[in-house]
Design an enzyme around this catalytic site. Structure first.
Site, short mmCIF file in Angstrom:
data_model
loop_
_atom_site.label_atom_id
_atom_site.label_comp_id
_atom_site.label_asym_id
_atom_site.label_seq_id
_atom_site.Cartn_x
_atom_site.Cartn_y
_atom_site.Cartn_z
N GLU A 1 63.99 -9.34 -16.64
CA GLU A 1 63.05 -10.40 -17.04
C GLU A 1 62.90 -10.42 -18.57
O GLU A 1 62.77 -11.48 -19.17
CB GLU A 1 61.69 -10.20 -16.36
CG GLU A 1 61.74 -10.48 -14.86
CD GLU A 1 60.37 -10.74 -14.27
OE1 GLU A 1 59.39 -10.10 -14.68
OE2 GLU A 1 60.28 -11.61 -13.38
N VAL B 1 39.45 6.59 -19.68
CA VAL B 1 39.32 7.76 -18.80
C VAL B 1 40.18 8.87 -19.40
O VAL B 1 41.35 8.63 -19.73
CB VAL B 1 39.82 7.43 -17.38
CG1 VAL B 1 39.68 8.66 -16.47
CG2 VAL B 1 39.08 6.23 -16.80
P1 FAD Z 1 47.97 -2.36 -13.99
O1 FAD Z 1 47.97 -3.78 -13.63
O2 FAD Z 1 48.99 -1.90 -14.97
O3 FAD Z 1 46.51 -2.00 -14.52
C1 FAD Z 1 46.14 -0.73 -14.96
C2 FAD Z 1 44.86 -0.90 -15.77
O4 FAD Z 1 44.31 0.39 -16.04
C3 FAD Z 1 45.07 -1.58 -17.11
O5 FAD Z 1 44.10 -2.58 -17.29
C4 FAD Z 1 44.92 -0.46 -18.13
O6 FAD Z 1 44.41 -0.89 -19.38
C5 FAD Z 1 43.92 0.43 -17.41
N1 FAD Z 1 44.01 1.84 -17.82
C6 FAD Z 1 45.12 2.61 -17.87
N2 FAD Z 1 44.80 3.85 -18.29
C7 FAD Z 1 43.46 3.84 -18.51
C8 FAD Z 1 42.55 4.85 -18.93
N3 FAD Z 1 42.95 6.10 -19.21
N4 FAD Z 1 41.24 4.53 -19.02
C9 FAD Z 1 40.82 3.25 -18.74
N5 FAD Z 1 41.65 2.28 -18.32
C10 FAD Z 1 42.95 2.57 -18.21
N6 FAD Z 1 54.97 -6.98 -9.75
C11 FAD Z 1 55.03 -8.04 -8.92
O7 FAD Z 1 54.57 -7.96 -7.77
N7 FAD Z 1 55.58 -9.22 -9.31
C12 FAD Z 1 56.06 -9.42 -10.55
O8 FAD Z 1 56.54 -10.50 -10.88
C13 FAD Z 1 56.01 -8.34 -11.47
N8 FAD Z 1 56.45 -8.50 -12.73
C14 FAD Z 1 56.33 -7.47 -13.61
C15 FAD Z 1 56.74 -7.68 -14.93
C16 FAD Z 1 56.64 -6.65 -15.85
C17 FAD Z 1 57.06 -6.90 -17.26
C18 FAD Z 1 56.12 -5.40 -15.46
C19 FAD Z 1 56.00 -4.29 -16.48
C20 FAD Z 1 55.71 -5.17 -14.16
C21 FAD Z 1 55.80 -6.21 -13.22
N9 FAD Z 1 55.39 -6.04 -11.90
C22 FAD Z 1 55.45 -7.10 -11.01
C23 FAD Z 1 54.78 -4.78 -11.46
C24 FAD Z 1 53.24 -4.89 -11.58
O9 FAD Z 1 52.89 -5.35 -12.86
C25 FAD Z 1 52.54 -3.58 -11.30
O10 FAD Z 1 52.97 -3.07 -10.07
C26 FAD Z 1 51.02 -3.82 -11.29
O11 FAD Z 1 50.58 -4.16 -12.58
C27 FAD Z 1 50.26 -2.61 -10.77
O12 FAD Z 1 48.88 -2.87 -10.80
P2 FAD Z 1 47.85 -1.70 -11.18
O13 FAD Z 1 46.49 -2.26 -10.98
O14 FAD Z 1 48.22 -0.45 -10.48
O15 FAD Z 1 48.14 -1.42 -12.72
P1 NAD Z 2 62.82 0.05 -11.87
O1 NAD Z 2 62.70 1.49 -11.48
O2 NAD Z 2 62.77 -0.96 -10.82
O3 NAD Z 2 64.20 -0.14 -12.68
C1 NAD Z 2 64.59 0.77 -13.68
C2 NAD Z 2 66.09 0.66 -13.88
O4 NAD Z 2 66.46 1.55 -14.94
C3 NAD Z 2 66.88 1.07 -12.66
O5 NAD Z 2 67.82 0.07 -12.35
C4 NAD Z 2 67.53 2.38 -13.07
O6 NAD Z 2 68.79 2.58 -12.47
C5 NAD Z 2 67.65 2.20 -14.57
N1 NAD Z 2 67.74 3.48 -15.30
C6 NAD Z 2 67.07 4.63 -15.04
N2 NAD Z 2 67.46 5.60 -15.89
C7 NAD Z 2 68.38 5.05 -16.71
C8 NAD Z 2 69.15 5.56 -17.79
N3 NAD Z 2 69.04 6.83 -18.20
N4 NAD Z 2 69.99 4.73 -18.42
C9 NAD Z 2 70.12 3.43 -18.04
N5 NAD Z 2 69.42 2.91 -16.99
C10 NAD Z 2 68.57 3.71 -16.35
O7 NAD Z 2 61.71 -0.18 -12.99
P2 NAD Z 2 61.12 -1.55 -13.57
O8 NAD Z 2 62.18 -2.56 -13.71
O9 NAD Z 2 60.33 -1.16 -14.77
O10 NAD Z 2 60.12 -2.03 -12.44
C11 NAD Z 2 58.96 -1.26 -12.13
C12 NAD Z 2 58.30 -1.83 -10.90
O11 NAD Z 2 57.77 -3.13 -11.20
C13 NAD Z 2 59.27 -2.02 -9.75
O12 NAD Z 2 58.62 -1.70 -8.57
C14 NAD Z 2 59.60 -3.48 -9.79
O13 NAD Z 2 59.90 -4.00 -8.49
C15 NAD Z 2 58.31 -4.08 -10.31
N6 NAD Z 2 58.63 -5.33 -11.04
C16 NAD Z 2 58.73 -6.46 -10.30
C17 NAD Z 2 59.06 -7.64 -10.93
C18 NAD Z 2 59.17 -8.90 -10.11
O14 NAD Z 2 58.90 -8.87 -8.93
N7 NAD Z 2 59.54 -10.02 -10.70
C19 NAD Z 2 59.28 -7.67 -12.31
C20 NAD Z 2 59.18 -6.48 -13.03
C21 NAD Z 2 58.86 -5.31 -12.37
#
Ligand code: FAD
Ligand code: NAD
Length: 399
Positions: free
Chosen positions: A169, A81
């Protein structure tokens, strides 16, 4: 009469589950449903930190879209997109244009860089299969170079910016992976630095203190250094500069300092906060009764705490059920439901067999928390594709 066109943008948690739920809610001839995604696979964003560290192969994390949805019922378009023409009910893709009657925006998030100088150019982020493959390869190549290049410290220094859940993580996985890399490339483990830098006074700001303490002790014991109260103010080709002026030289910088909604939403002229749309209670875009927003592009308020819910997969998945039912209600002239998240808890992994979590009022530590995390992941796979999907892609060894 032509069938209504439902267009879903993004095949992550919010998008693919909206497609799966619409497939279940609607009769096969009721609507023309199209899913657009950049790749021909769905990936579990929540596992990407493992792929980035190299503790899990990315093929485990991704699932081909034709293994999830019935391609006879849903059109799949693999494309990117590039623009949302909100007033014309049109979406511009790299290779074509699509029109719709109902739109679901589920395009996920972008890294939030807060305008920090050099971050976009010099730091990696954990966002997609493509981005994490690069991180894994980059770290491994830096270790491979070390003994060929006079053993410079920066090649084996990894800086992780931000100690929220993603940062924590990821360093948990690095604590497992780095000893393997050290054996592979003949590098003493004590020479390697993994530094997790956090601006707030503590890691995992806002999370339960006892669980945070457990995480810090566990990770420090496994060789992770934490710098708290230490904002990163600049990032360059040599490393990072901290707010106190100190520089840390590192060949690998991974930014986990937060996320904002996909830039396309803001660019389309919708009102956003950090790129996220404060959606109506039924998950519609304010002022656009035929547009729904799910996942990280949507902002919903926790009224008890009077602040936005953090964007999570848990919420994105739950929203897809409401989106599908509300589109059906709109088509049938029924009443739309309000979305109410049912937050079951938070569990964060700290590497193999280690995690922390809070489920309801219960705190979980170590192996129990780690097993719970796998149960949560397997439950999602079950919602996505039933028992066969759990068997194929699940984490079946709980302990
Ligand atoms: P996404 O799952 O990121 O999906 C977005 C999709 O859109 C992707 O498939 C991408 O390829 C597609 N896309 C993007 N731009 C375009 C474009 N321009 N055109 C076409 N397709 C596109 N949340 C939890 O609840 N529990 C957890 O344990 C947890 N662990 C996490 C660990 C990590 C490392 C990270 C980074 C995040 C974690 N989160 C967790 C947060 C969670 O992953 C996100 O909140 C979640 O993925 C959001 O879902 P979404 O559908 O909005 O986006
Ligand atoms: P986050 O916003 O939760 O954490 C970012 C961290 O970076 C904060 O603690 C912030 O204080 C710090 N930060 C910001 N600016 C900084 C700077 N200039 N220098 C140093 N530190 C700085 O972002 P995230 O960890 O990427 O998580 C994104 C979302 O995904 C959140 O909603 C989180 O809850 C979710 N998530 C959930 C899980 C899980 O449930 N296991 C795992 C990964 C992510």
């Amino acid at each position: 009469m032509s069938k209504p066109k439902i267009l879903i943008l993004g095949g992550g948690y919010g998008g693919i589950m909206s497609a799966v739920r619409l497939q279940k809610e609607l009769g096969s001839d009721e609507a023309e449903v199209t899913l657009v995604n950049k790749h021909n696979y769905h990936y579990q964003t929540t596992w990407l930190h493992e792929n980035a560290a190299g503790t899990l192969h990315h093929d485990k994390t991704r699932i081909m879209i034709d293994n999830i949805i019935d391609m006879n019922k849903i059109n799949f378009v693999q494309d990117t997109v590039v623009e949302l023409k909100k007033d014309e009910k049109r979406v511009i893709l790299e290779n074509q244009e699509l029109t719709y009657d109902y739109l679901v925006i589920a395009l996920g998030s972008d890294p939030e860089t807060f305008g920090i100088q050099g971050l976009k150019e010099n730091a990696f982020s954990i966002r997609s299969i493509n981005s994490v493959r690069k991180i894994r390869e980059h770290i491994e190549y830096a270790f491979a170079r070390y003994n060929n290049e006079n053993q410079p410290d920066d090649l084996i220094t990894i800086v992780v910016g931000g100690a929220g859940f993603t940062g924590i993580e990821f360093v948990g996985e690095l604590a497992d992976r780095v000893p393997e890399l050290c054996r592979e490339y003949d590098i003493p483990r004590e020479k390697v630095r993994i530094v997790n830098i956090e601006a707030a006074p503590t890691v995992l700001p806002g999370f339960d203190e006892e669980l945070v303490e457990y995480a810090i002790n566990n990770l420090e014991r496994r060789g992770i250094e934490f710098l708290v109260n230490t904002p990163i103010k600049e990032c360059n080709t040599d490393g990072v500069v901290l707010a106190n002026g100190e520089e840390i030289k590192a060949a690998t910088i991974v930014w986990t300092g937060g996320v904002r909604g996909n830039h396309l939403v803001e660019e389309a002229g919708f009102e956003t906060m950090r790129g996220r749309v404060k959606v109506d209670k039924d998950l519609r875009m304010p002022g656009f009764e035929y547009i729904f927003v799910a996942g990280d592009c949507a902002l919903i308020i926790d009224e008890e705490a009077n602040r936005p819910y953090p964007p999570t997969a848990q919420i994105a998945i739950q929203q897809s059920y409401t989106v599908a039912r509300n589109i059906k209600a709109l088509m049938h002239g029924g009443k739309l439901e309000e979305f109410k998240p049912d937050i079951k808890g938070t569990v964060a992994s700290l590497g193999k067999g280690e995690a922390i979590g809070k489920v309801g009022n219960k705190k979980l530590f170590g192996a129990t928390a780690s097993a719970m995390k796998k149960v949560i992941d397997n439950r999602y796979l079950f919602l996505l594709g039933g028992v066969p999907m759990v068997i194929k892609k699940g984490k079946l060894k709980l302990f």
